[in-house]
Enzyme design. Structure first.
Site, PDB file in Angstrom:
ATOM      1  N   TYR A 231      -0.480  -0.267  -3.751  1.00 49.75           N
ATOM      2  CA  TYR A 231      -1.690   0.347  -4.307  1.00 49.75           C
ATOM      3  C   TYR A 231      -1.833   1.766  -3.793  1.00 49.75           C
ATOM      4  O   TYR A 231      -1.524   2.040  -2.636  1.00 49.75           O
ATOM      5  CB  TYR A 231      -2.961  -0.360  -3.850  1.00 49.75           C
TER       6      TYR A 231
ATOM      7  N   TYR B  62      -1.311  -0.126  10.682  1.00 48.77           N
ATOM      8  CA  TYR B  62      -1.573  -0.772   9.389  1.00 48.77           C
ATOM      9  C   TYR B  62      -0.366  -0.597   8.464  1.00 48.77           C
ATOM     10  O   TYR B  62       0.147  -1.563   7.893  1.00 48.77           O
ATOM     11  CB  TYR B  62      -2.826  -0.183   8.729  1.00 48.77           C
TER      12      TYR B  62
ATOM     13  N   SER C 274       0.824  -1.209   0.000  1.00 47.18           N
ATOM     14  CA  SER C 274       0.000   0.000   0.000  1.00 47.18           C
ATOM     15  C   SER C 274       0.853   1.252   0.000  1.00 47.18           C
ATOM     16  O   SER C 274       1.970   1.266   0.533  1.00 47.18           O
ATOM     17  CB  SER C 274      -0.874  -0.004   1.268  1.00 47.18           C
TER      18      SER C 274
ATOM     19  N   LYS D 253       2.351  -3.421   6.847  1.00 49.05           N
ATOM     20  CA  LYS D 253       2.679  -3.579   5.417  1.00 49.05           C
ATOM     21  C   LYS D 253       4.180  -3.397   5.179  1.00 49.05           C
ATOM     22  O   LYS D 253       4.781  -4.103   4.362  1.00 49.05           O
ATOM     23  CB  LYS D 253       1.868  -2.606   4.567  1.00 49.05           C
TER      24      LYS D 253
ATOM     25  N   ASN E 281     -15.140   3.582   5.563  1.00 49.37           N
ATOM     26  CA  ASN E 281     -14.035   4.487   5.914  1.00 49.37           C
ATOM     27  C   ASN E 281     -13.635   5.317   4.702  1.00 49.37           C
ATOM     28  O   ASN E 281     -13.262   6.462   4.812  1.00 49.37           O
ATOM     29  CB  ASN E 281     -12.789   3.658   6.317  1.00 49.37           C
TER      30      ASN E 281
ATOM     31  N   GLY F  38      -4.443  11.675  11.071  1.00 49.02           N
ATOM     32  CA  GLY F  38      -3.656  10.671  10.325  1.00 49.02           C
ATOM     33  C   GLY F  38      -3.700  10.874   8.827  1.00 49.02           C
ATOM     34  O   GLY F  38      -2.897  10.294   8.096  1.00 49.02           O
TER      35      GLY F  38
HETATM   36  C1  WQD Z   1      -9.428   9.654   0.592  1.00 51.48           C
HETATM   37  C2  WQD Z   1      -9.607  11.149   0.782  1.00 51.48           C
HETATM   38  C3  WQD Z   1      -9.879  11.810   3.067  1.00 51.48           C
HETATM   39  C4  WQD Z   1     -13.783   9.820   3.572  1.00 51.48           C
HETATM   40  C5  WQD Z   1      -7.168   4.508   2.160  1.00 51.48           C
HETATM   41  C6  WQD Z   1      -6.947   3.464   3.174  1.00 51.48           C
HETATM   42  C7  WQD Z   1      -5.528   2.991   3.114  1.00 51.48           C
HETATM   43  C8  WQD Z   1      -5.185   2.551   1.710  1.00 51.48           C
HETATM   44  C9  WQD Z   1      -5.481   3.654   0.702  1.00 51.48           C
HETATM   45  C10 WQD Z   1      -5.285   0.181   1.542  1.00 51.48           C
HETATM   46  C11 WQD Z   1      -8.833  11.699   1.965  1.00 51.48           C
HETATM   47  C12 WQD Z   1     -11.158  12.114   2.267  1.00 51.48           C
HETATM   48  C13 WQD Z   1     -12.587  10.278   3.054  1.00 51.48           C
HETATM   49  C14 WQD Z   1     -14.796  10.746   3.917  1.00 51.48           C
HETATM   50  C15 WQD Z   1     -13.382  12.546   3.210  1.00 51.48           C
HETATM   51  N1  WQD Z   1      -5.913   1.368   1.412  1.00 51.48           N
HETATM   52  N2  WQD Z   1     -12.405  11.618   2.875  1.00 51.48           N
HETATM   53  N3  WQD Z   1     -14.553  12.081   3.731  1.00 51.48           N
HETATM   54  O1  WQD Z   1      -7.182   7.780   3.486  1.00 51.48           O
HETATM   55  O2  WQD Z   1      -6.201   7.795   1.168  1.00 51.48           O
HETATM   56  O3  WQD Z   1      -6.417   5.645   2.437  1.00 51.48           O
HETATM   57  O4  WQD Z   1      -6.854   4.025   0.882  1.00 51.48           O
HETATM   58  O5  WQD Z   1      -4.113  -0.033   1.539  1.00 51.48           O
HETATM   59  O6  WQD Z   1      -5.414   1.908   3.988  1.00 51.48           O
HETATM   60  O7  WQD Z   1      -7.211   4.048   4.416  1.00 51.48           O
HETATM   61  O8  WQD Z   1      -8.459   6.861   1.505  1.00 51.48           O
HETATM   62  O9  WQD Z   1     -10.823   6.985   0.860  1.00 51.48           O
HETATM   63  O10 WQD Z   1     -10.232   7.086   3.319  1.00 51.48           O
HETATM   64  O11 WQD Z   1      -9.695   9.037   1.855  1.00 51.48           O
HETATM   65  O12 WQD Z   1     -13.183  13.752   3.035  1.00 51.48           O
HETATM   66  O13 WQD Z   1     -15.914  10.381   4.403  1.00 51.48           O
HETATM   67  O14 WQD Z   1     -10.990  11.429   1.039  1.00 51.48           O
HETATM   68  O15 WQD Z   1      -9.594  12.870   3.978  1.00 51.48           O
HETATM   69  O16 WQD Z   1      -8.370  13.009   1.626  1.00 51.48           O
HETATM   70  P1  WQD Z   1      -7.021   7.123   2.180  1.00 51.48           P
HETATM   71  P2  WQD Z   1      -9.882   7.440   1.928  1.00 51.48           P
END
Ligand code: WQD
Length: 339
Positions: free
Chosen positions: A178, A150, A126, A154, A199, A295
């Protein structure tokens, strides 16, 4: 000779799409999944998409006797390893469960593989291993930086594989980092299907579009980005699946390890994604700006040259296609997939 691939976590979001891509590429595929994060009927839907029976061992990657039985019963040529926990926030609360599944699970799988004479594995890593990167687009040479359990799990997985490959040339690994997977299969039979409150951004937007959630909360608009909201490198899950097939083909043909980013190289903001999904579903989706999520990093964007050079991989589908396929999937899902 048709190779047989073990797909751990093969009923999950990326795993199920990779199953379809592997079958289309001519491989035999066996799924191991405990269905902790996948609907029980995913194999039935995979059978519909691929037109043939789906072999499933139901259980955890931590179940060593089950792994031993699987390798004894089926001649496996390589493994694509998805089975892991992957929610950043949950990892902060339950670190031991993340280290057990993601680290101990990997080691146990490798031990059973070694006992069965299987030494090719594609590893689901990731962009999170970069922590808060100094450089974006981020190259694979950027250092490991863990900012949550997490990400540490990884990084540990990558280091285990690196040490193992150095210990004996019989091993070869494809490590795939990814960025942000999104979208769904064109059949609308499989897609991202979170079992509780999503999430991730796209499944949450999808639930707002379906009227299941009243509004999208945008986690901060004071980041150092063009519109102040977080930038991410969204990649269509079908492109991601095709990247796994290329990684496997390279491993099986060369016996050489590789480590590559899988992304598009393009960053899109939260507001960009809201606009794209609004276009896909035909209405302006409601959102409100709230505080930053702890985070979160401002920008994740992949440098993608190496995947193109090493694997011949290039993402082909754009953000509009991701949102359109997600929208088609969630509507079909709500209708019960009508199959
Ligand atoms: C994307 C953007 C949020 C939800 C995730 C996984 C990580 C990895 C990659 C596996 C950010 C914003 C989100 C919401 C928002 N996956 N957001 N409102 O954080 O890049 O990482 O994907 O390996 O483990 O956590 O992805 O989709 O959570 O957030 O504003 O309700 O959308 O702040 O800028 P992220 P995400």
């Amino acid at each position: 000779m048709t190779e047989t691939i073990l797909l751990t976590g093969g009923a999950g979001y990326i795993g199920s799409h990779t199953y379809v891509a592997l079958k289309a590429a001519g491989y035999e595929v066996v799924i191991l999944d405990n269905f902790s994060n996948a609907a029980e009927d995913v194999p039935d839907r995979l059978e519909l998409i691929t037109g043939g029976p789906v072999q499933v061992y139901k259980g955890s990657v931590l179940d060593r006797p089950l792994l031993a039985r699987l390798f004894a019963e089926t001649q496996i040529d390589a493994v694509v390893h998805f089975a892991a926990r992957k929610a950043v926030g949950e990892s902060v609360v339950k670190p031991l469960e993340y280290f057990e599944t993601n680290c101990s699970g990997l080691v146990g799988l490798l031990q059973e593989m070694d006992a069965a004479g299987v030494h090719r594995l594609v590893f689901s890593s990731s962009a999170t291993v970069y922590g808060v990167p100094d450089e974006t687009p981020t190259p694979e040479t950027a250092p490991h930086r863990h900012i949550n359990p997490y990400g540490l799990s990884k990084i540990t997985g990558e280091l285990v594989l690196d040490a193992l490959a150095k210990s004996d040339p019989k091993w070869a690994f494809g490590i795939l980092r990814y960025f942000n997977p999104a979208g769904a299969h064109s059949s609308t039979l499989i897609g991202e299907d979170p079992s509780d409150i999503p999430n991730n951004l796209i499944p949450y937007i999808a639930q707002v579009a379906m009227g299941q959630r009243p509004v999208l909360q945008v986690f901060g608009n004071d980041y150092p980005t063009p519109d102040g909201t977080g930038l991410r490198d969204y990649i269509h899950v079908e492109d991601l699946a095709e990247g796994h097939v290329l990684s496997l083909q390279a491993l099986l043909s060369t016996g050489q390890s590789h480590l590559v980013n899988l992304g598009t190289g393009a960053g899109h903001s939260v507001l960009d994604m809201i606009a794209a999904y609004s276009k896909a579903c035909g209405r302006d989706l409601p959102y409100e700006i709230v505080d930053r999520r702890p985070g979160d990093v401002p920008v994740y964007c992949a440098q993608v040259d190496k995947a193109r050079e090493v694997l011949g991989f290039e993402a082909r589908r754009d953000v509009e296609a991701m949102c359109a396929s997600s929208w088609a999937w969630v509507q079909a899902r709500a209708r019960g997939n009508a199959y």
